[in-house]
Design a protein around this motif. Structure first.
Motif, PDB file in Angstrom:
ATOM      1  N   ILE A 176       0.846  -1.188   0.000  1.00 12.76           N
ATOM      2  CA  ILE A 176       0.000   0.000   0.000  1.00 12.76           C
ATOM      3  C   ILE A 176       0.881   1.237   0.000  1.00 12.76           C
ATOM      4  O   ILE A 176       1.766   1.380   0.834  1.00 12.76           O
ATOM      5  N   TYR A 177       0.618   2.097  -0.930  1.00  8.17           N
ATOM      6  CA  TYR A 177       1.364   3.335  -1.011  1.00  8.17           C
ATOM      7  C   TYR A 177       0.568   4.458  -0.396  1.00  8.17           C
ATOM      8  O   TYR A 177      -0.636   4.541  -0.604  1.00  8.17           O
ATOM      9  N   PRO A 178       1.230   5.343   0.348  1.00  2.70           N
ATOM     10  CA  PRO A 178       0.510   6.508   0.843  1.00  2.70           C
ATOM     11  C   PRO A 178       0.162   7.447  -0.320  1.00  2.70           C
ATOM     12  O   PRO A 178       0.921   7.537  -1.292  1.00  2.70           O
ATOM     13  N   ILE A 179      -0.933   8.110  -0.189  1.00  2.00           N
ATOM     14  CA  ILE A 179      -1.376   9.009  -1.263  1.00  2.00           C
ATOM     15  C   ILE A 179      -0.316  10.057  -1.557  1.00  2.00           C
ATOM     16  O   ILE A 179      -0.103  10.427  -2.698  1.00  2.00           O
ATOM     17  N   GLU A 180       0.376  10.489  -0.535  1.00  2.00           N
ATOM     18  CA  GLU A 180       1.362  11.553  -0.790  1.00  2.00           C
ATOM     19  C   GLU A 180       2.516  11.085  -1.671  1.00  2.00           C
ATOM     20  O   GLU A 180       3.262  11.895  -2.199  1.00  2.00           O
ATOM     21  N   SER A 181       2.652   9.777  -1.834  1.00  2.00           N
ATOM     22  CA  SER A 181       3.757   9.307  -2.669  1.00  2.00           C
ATOM     23  C   SER A 181       3.365   9.178  -4.129  1.00  2.00           C
ATOM     24  O   SER A 181       4.208   8.905  -4.970  1.00  2.00           O
ATOM     25  N   LYS A 192      -4.735   2.771  -0.336  1.00  2.00           N
ATOM     26  CA  LYS A 192      -5.866   2.354   0.479  1.00  2.00           C
ATOM     27  C   LYS A 192      -6.449   3.631   1.047  1.00  2.00           C
ATOM     28  O   LYS A 192      -5.811   4.309   1.845  1.00  2.00           O
ATOM     29  N   ALA A 193      -7.639   3.947   0.591  1.00  2.00           N
ATOM     30  CA  ALA A 193      -8.122   5.284   0.898  1.00  2.00           C
ATOM     31  C   ALA A 193      -9.620   5.292   1.124  1.00  2.00           C
ATOM     32  O   ALA A 193     -10.349   4.464   0.609  1.00  2.00           O
ATOM     33  N   ARG A 194     -10.030   6.277   1.906  1.00  2.00           N
ATOM     34  CA  ARG A 194     -11.448   6.441   2.150  1.00  2.00           C
ATOM     35  C   ARG A 194     -12.030   7.380   1.104  1.00  2.00           C
ATOM     36  O   ARG A 194     -11.417   8.383   0.747  1.00  2.00           O
ATOM     37  N   ALA A 195     -13.202   7.015   0.607  1.00  2.00           N
ATOM     38  CA  ALA A 195     -13.879   7.843  -0.396  1.00  2.00           C
ATOM     39  C   ALA A 195     -14.715   8.885   0.323  1.00  2.00           C
ATOM     40  O   ALA A 195     -15.553   8.552   1.141  1.00  2.00           O
ATOM     41  N   MET A 196     -14.444  10.134   0.043  1.00  2.00           N
ATOM     42  CA  MET A 196     -15.167  11.206   0.707  1.00  2.00           C
ATOM     43  C   MET A 196     -15.734  12.108  -0.368  1.00  2.00           C
ATOM     44  O   MET A 196     -15.155  12.246  -1.448  1.00  2.00           O
ATOM     45  N   ASN A 197     -16.851  12.737  -0.024  1.00  2.00           N
ATOM     46  CA  ASN A 197     -17.282  13.830  -0.881  1.00  2.00           C
ATOM     47  C   ASN A 197     -17.579  13.399  -2.303  1.00  2.00           C
ATOM     48  O   ASN A 197     -17.207  14.075  -3.258  1.00  2.00           O
ATOM     49  N   THR A 217     -13.120  12.456  -3.428  1.00  2.00           N
ATOM     50  CA  THR A 217     -11.831  12.716  -2.791  1.00  2.00           C
ATOM     51  C   THR A 217     -11.395  11.463  -2.040  1.00  2.00           C
ATOM     52  O   THR A 217     -12.173  10.896  -1.281  1.00  2.00           O
ATOM     53  N   LEU A 218     -10.192  11.029  -2.300  1.00  2.00           N
ATOM     54  CA  LEU A 218      -9.655   9.841  -1.645  1.00  2.00           C
ATOM     55  C   LEU A 218      -8.671  10.292  -0.578  1.00  2.00           C
ATOM     56  O   LEU A 218      -7.867  11.192  -0.810  1.00  2.00           O
ATOM     57  N   MET A 219      -8.754   9.636   0.556  1.00  2.00           N
ATOM     58  CA  MET A 219      -7.981  10.133   1.673  1.00  2.00           C
ATOM     59  C   MET A 219      -7.348   9.000   2.448  1.00  2.00           C
ATOM     60  O   MET A 219      -7.991   7.984   2.705  1.00  2.00           O
ATOM     61  N   ASP A 220      -6.084   9.161   2.790  1.00  2.00           N
ATOM     62  CA  ASP A 220      -5.479   8.249   3.756  1.00  2.00           C
ATOM     63  C   ASP A 220      -4.725   9.077   4.777  1.00  2.00           C
ATOM     64  O   ASP A 220      -4.851  10.303   4.784  1.00  2.00           O
ATOM     65  N   ASP A 221      -3.943   8.450   5.632  1.00  2.00           N
ATOM     66  CA  ASP A 221      -3.342   9.268   6.689  1.00  2.00           C
ATOM     67  C   ASP A 221      -2.168  10.104   6.198  1.00  2.00           C
ATOM     68  O   ASP A 221      -1.621  10.892   6.937  1.00  2.00           O
ATOM     69  N   CYS A 281     -12.295  -2.344   0.807  1.00  2.00           N
ATOM     70  CA  CYS A 281     -11.392  -2.904   1.799  1.00  2.00           C
ATOM     71  C   CYS A 281     -12.078  -2.821   3.151  1.00  2.00           C
ATOM     72  O   CYS A 281     -12.487  -1.753   3.588  1.00  2.00           O
ATOM     73  N   LEU A 282     -12.225  -3.951   3.783  1.00  2.00           N
ATOM     74  CA  LEU A 282     -12.987  -3.947   5.037  1.00  2.00           C
ATOM     75  C   LEU A 282     -12.108  -3.624   6.236  1.00  2.00           C
ATOM     76  O   LEU A 282     -12.590  -3.238   7.283  1.00  2.00           O
ATOM     77  N   ASP A 283     -10.813  -3.787   6.042  1.00  2.00           N
ATOM     78  CA  ASP A 283      -9.900  -3.399   7.121  1.00  2.00           C
ATOM     79  C   ASP A 283      -9.654  -1.898   6.998  1.00  2.00           C
ATOM     80  O   ASP A 283      -8.898  -1.459   6.147  1.00  2.00           O
ATOM     81  N   VAL A 284     -10.337  -1.139   7.836  1.00  2.00           N
ATOM     82  CA  VAL A 284     -10.278   0.310   7.659  1.00  2.00           C
ATOM     83  C   VAL A 284      -9.403   0.974   8.713  1.00  2.00           C
ATOM     84  O   VAL A 284      -9.467   2.163   8.915  1.00  2.00           O
ATOM     85  N   THR A 285      -8.570   0.172   9.374  1.00  2.00           N
ATOM     86  CA  THR A 285      -7.734   0.762  10.413  1.00  2.00           C
ATOM     87  C   THR A 285      -6.779   1.782   9.806  1.00  2.00           C
ATOM     88  O   THR A 285      -6.289   1.606   8.697  1.00  2.00           O
ATOM     89  N   ASP A 286      -6.569   2.823  10.533  1.00  2.00           N
ATOM     90  CA  ASP A 286      -5.621   3.856  10.125  1.00  2.00           C
ATOM     91  C   ASP A 286      -6.038   4.631   8.893  1.00  2.00           C
ATOM     92  O   ASP A 286      -5.221   5.317   8.301  1.00  2.00           O
ATOM     93  N   VAL A 287      -7.279   4.495   8.483  1.00  2.00           N
ATOM     94  CA  VAL A 287      -7.710   5.347   7.373  1.00  2.00           C
ATOM     95  C   VAL A 287      -8.608   6.422   7.973  1.00  2.00           C
ATOM     96  O   VAL A 287      -9.683   6.130   8.468  1.00  2.00           O
ATOM     97  N   PRO A 288      -8.122   7.643   7.977  1.00  2.00           N
ATOM     98  CA  PRO A 288      -8.856   8.698   8.670  1.00  2.00           C
ATOM     99  C   PRO A 288     -10.174   9.020   7.967  1.00  2.00           C
ATOM    100  O   PRO A 288     -10.359   8.670   6.805  1.00  2.00           O
ATOM    101  N   THR A 289     -11.048   9.642   8.671  1.00  2.00           N
ATOM    102  CA  THR A 289     -12.315  10.006   8.049  1.00  2.00           C
ATOM    103  C   THR A 289     -12.224  11.348   7.336  1.00  2.00           C
ATOM    104  O   THR A 289     -12.164  11.391   6.129  1.00  2.00           O
ATOM    105  N   VAL A 290     -12.181  12.436   8.044  1.00  2.00           N
ATOM    106  CA  VAL A 290     -12.032  13.709   7.353  1.00  2.00           C
ATOM    107  C   VAL A 290     -10.913  14.489   8.004  1.00  2.00           C
ATOM    108  O   VAL A 290     -10.723  14.389   9.206  1.00  2.00           O
ATOM    109  N   LYS A 291     -10.224  15.240   7.246  1.00  2.00           N
ATOM    110  CA  LYS A 291      -9.177  16.102   7.784  1.00  2.00           C
ATOM    111  C   LYS A 291      -9.648  17.540   7.661  1.00  2.00           C
ATOM    112  O   LYS A 291     -10.064  17.953   6.598  1.00  2.00           O
ATOM    113  N   PHE A 292      -9.540  18.258   8.754  1.00  2.00           N
ATOM    114  CA  PHE A 292      -9.941  19.656   8.716  1.00  2.00           C
ATOM    115  C   PHE A 292      -8.742  20.536   9.023  1.00  2.00           C
ATOM    116  O   PHE A 292      -7.825  20.132   9.726  1.00  2.00           O
ATOM    117  N   ASN A 293      -8.813  21.699   8.485  1.00  2.00           N
ATOM    118  CA  ASN A 293      -7.823  22.697   8.840  1.00  2.00           C
ATOM    119  C   ASN A 293      -8.602  23.971   9.149  1.00  2.00           C
ATOM    120  O   ASN A 293      -8.754  24.842   8.301  1.00  2.00           O
TER     121      ASN A 293
END
Length: 610
Positions: A176-181, A192-197, A217-221, A281-293
């Motif tokens: 699994i590659y982080p999105i930032e890579s 491995k990312a959560r589908a948002m929005n 929007t796909l999101m991981d940590d 993917c049913l193993d959703v550990t470590d996949v954040p829900t939403v990031k706010f700033n």
DNA sequence: CCCCCCCC
């Protein structure tokens, strides 16, 4: 060098010259390298506000620049890795930065910590031809396939068809590659990312043709990335991808993001294609829900118009459902305005559109977090939902709980400052210390004597409030503010050509303010009255009608308080006399923490301090 | 490949 592990000799040169060697064998190898030096790189401003570490790695022959993926920062901070450590680079990718290959370390395992420099590495020089024929890395990892670039013959032919099964057969999780890579230079990845929005399906017709699309929007940590599917890909993925669920996604195309169209914090974006693989993917550990700033509402004045931002606040008021007619398309669009407040003591209007406006229901002044709302300059600052914005009611995050507590304890009684609009399009809408003048100077320096209004700021204390007329009966329709006249048992607005059963009173206050140098008469409108009296004008009018002495008390209470003002000075003729009038564009209660900081700063930097 | 996000 007994006791120390073998470094993967030659790997640095291969990586440095790997543009012709997009081989999965190289990218899936797990080289052993020595980490020679670490340097903290501050955030550049473009990305998320996180420090990064630049690491020089060595294979004993050459050294190479690399960056640690931010999720590994803790290894440095906890001193798990440091200068001299020898580690297996379990996962990495390469980006091209300024024409150079830059290794991005995504996962590593420390073998040994030593301070002994192994070998005598030098810079990678030249571009040795036949890089692909250099000996393979000593620790080849599992292979996955490439889907675009022809790899060196040996690697490609054997591995191309093995894409999905490889991971399972080895009994290992897919890499699994982080999105930032993600980058266009590297195409062997699975995120491995959560589908948002997830957006609705939108269609378009223009000169170049027509089609349909949706985006998500796909999101991981490590970060987030926007993905879009067009036409056939819409049919393939629209139903499959569900808001909030987590997916393993690979083989989407990575393109440069067009920044002006996106509020997603990524240089790149994805396009789903026919061969893109999306698997829940049913193993959703470590996949954040939403990031706010989050930006405090008071801070919106520093966010430029048309930018997007995240806000969290309490919904103080929910407006009625109404409609507007788009000027561009003459479509009728439902809208609803929310008034949102936060602990910065500011209120801001947030507009919901379409379905969201129609379906909005809120009991009990909920806390709502808004992500990616667009900043407008209507009445100073306003916010508007876009298709890429999202709204999260009573989210289970600390900020929300803190706001709830504050509002229920104290905030609901508070009056809130509004961002106010400039009257003439000039400056003078914000309190700016550089623009502070003392009142004596204001009155003598011919401020406002020209035809154009002039702006200044002041810090002054209310000495007296003219209390014969402090308000006027105004049209209750939103944003009209026109004075209405009583006709029989109703109130008539000329501007709206309508009568209303009741007016909405708005403040129009004239007050004497004073600073160390002198006194001046300032006038202010509704927001000023609400700030100094702490209640809407309707309420104060009501008090006055019921009990004059209580009214006087309220006015008295407003006396003696010091505020920061942003003012406009303008020449005015009244009864054939010309004088300069000072209108308050903005009134701000003193923030004593800020005032103290300012004064302390003056002291530190003045000659007295030396 | 869209890129509109509206009005006062």
């Amino acid at each position: 060098m007994a006791g120390l592990p073998q470094l993967t000799r030659g790997i640095c040169a291969r990586l440095a010259n790997s543009e012709n060697e997009d081989s999965e064998e190289l990218f899936n190898s797990q080289p052993t390298l020595q980490l020679l030096s670490f340097k903290k790189v501050p955030p550049t401003g473009g990305g998320n506000n996180v420090d990064r570490y630049r690491v020089i790695v060595s294979d004993g022959e050459h050294f190479l620049q690399s960056m640690l993926a931010t999720q590994l920062n803790h290894l440095v901070e906890e001193d798990a890795i440091g200068k001299g450590a020898v580690a297996v680079i379990e996962k990495f990718t390469c980006n091209i930065v300024q024409g150079k290959r830059l290794l991005i370390i995504l996962a590593l395992r420390v073998l040994v910590k030593t301070t002994e420099k192994m070998g005598s590495p030098g810079p990678v020089q030249g571009r040795p031809e036949g890089g692909a024929s250099t000996p393979a890395a000593e620790t080849p990892g599992p292979s996955t396939s490439t889907n675009i670039t022809p790899a060196p013959p040996a690697a490609a032919a054997a591995q191309a068809p093995r894409q999905q099964t490889q991971a399972n057969r080895n009994g290992r999780a897919a890499a699994i590659y982080p999105i930032e890579s993600l980058s266009p230079y590297q195409n062997h990845w699975t995120i491995k990312a959560r589908a948002m929005n997830k957006s609705d399906i939108r269609t378009w017709v223009n000169q170049r043709g027509e089609g349909k699309l949706f985006s998500v929007t796909l999101m991981d940590d490590s970060g987030e990335i926007r993905a879009t599917a067009f036409n056939a890909a819409v049919d393939l993925f629209y139903d499959k991808i569900q808001e909030g669920k987590v997916y393993l996604i690979s083989k989407a195309k990575v393109n440069l993001a067009k920044k002006k169209f996106s509020n997603v914090n990524n240089e790149y974006e994805l396009t789903f294609e026919r061969n893109t693989e999306v698997e829940e993917c049913l193993d959703v550990t470590d996949v954040p829900t939403v990031k706010f700033n989050f930006v405090p509402i008071s801070g919106l004045q520093d966010v430029s118009k048309d930018a997007t931002c995240d806000i969290i606040g309490v919904v103080k008021e929910v407006g009625e459902l109404s409609t507007i007619t788009s000027k561009a398309t003459s479509k009728v669009i439902p809208k609803r305005e929310l008034t949102v407040v936060d602990r910065s003591n500011y209120a801001v209007r947030v507009t919901l559109w379409g379905k969201q406006a129609e379906q909005f229901e809120a009991t009990d002044q909920p806390v709502i977090a808004f992500k990616g709302v667009k900043v407008g300059d209507f009445q100073g600052r306003s916010l508007s939902m876009m298709s890429s914005s999202s709204m999260h009611m009573n989210p289970d995050i600390p900020e929300a709980h803190a706001l709830r507590g504050w509002f229920d304890a104290a905030g609901s009684d508070q009056t809130f400052q509004a961002h106010t609009s400039t009257f003439t399009g000039g400056g003078g809408i914000t309190f700016d210390r550089a623009e502070v003048r003392n009142l004596n100077e204001v009155k003598t320096a011919e401020f406002g004597m020209s035809d154009k209004p002039e702006y200044f700021c002041a810090q002054a204390t209310i000495m007296h409030i003219k209390n014969d007329t402090i308000s006027y009966p105004a049209c209750p329709s939103q944003g009209c503010n026109k004075k209405v006249v009583e006709l029989g048992d109703s109130w008539r607005c000329e501007k709206c050509d309508k009568s209303y059963p009741k007016p909405q009173h708005r403040y129009m206050v004239s007050m004497a303010v004073s600073d160390y140098s002198g006194q001046a008469w300032f006038s202010g409108f509704n927001d000023v009255g609400e700030t100094i009296f702490g209640m809407p004008a309707d309420e104060l009018v009501d008090i006055r009608e019921r009990d004059d002495s209580q009214f006087n008390q309220v006015v008295e209470r407003a006396i003696g308080t010091t505020y920061n003002f942003a003012c406009r000075a303008k020449q005015d003729s009244y009864n054939e006399a010309t004088r300069v009038r000072y209108a308050i564009n903005r009134i701000m209660p003193l923030n004593y923490r800020e005032e103290t900081k300012y004064l302390a700063n003056i002291l530190t930097h003045s000659d007295w301090a030396r």
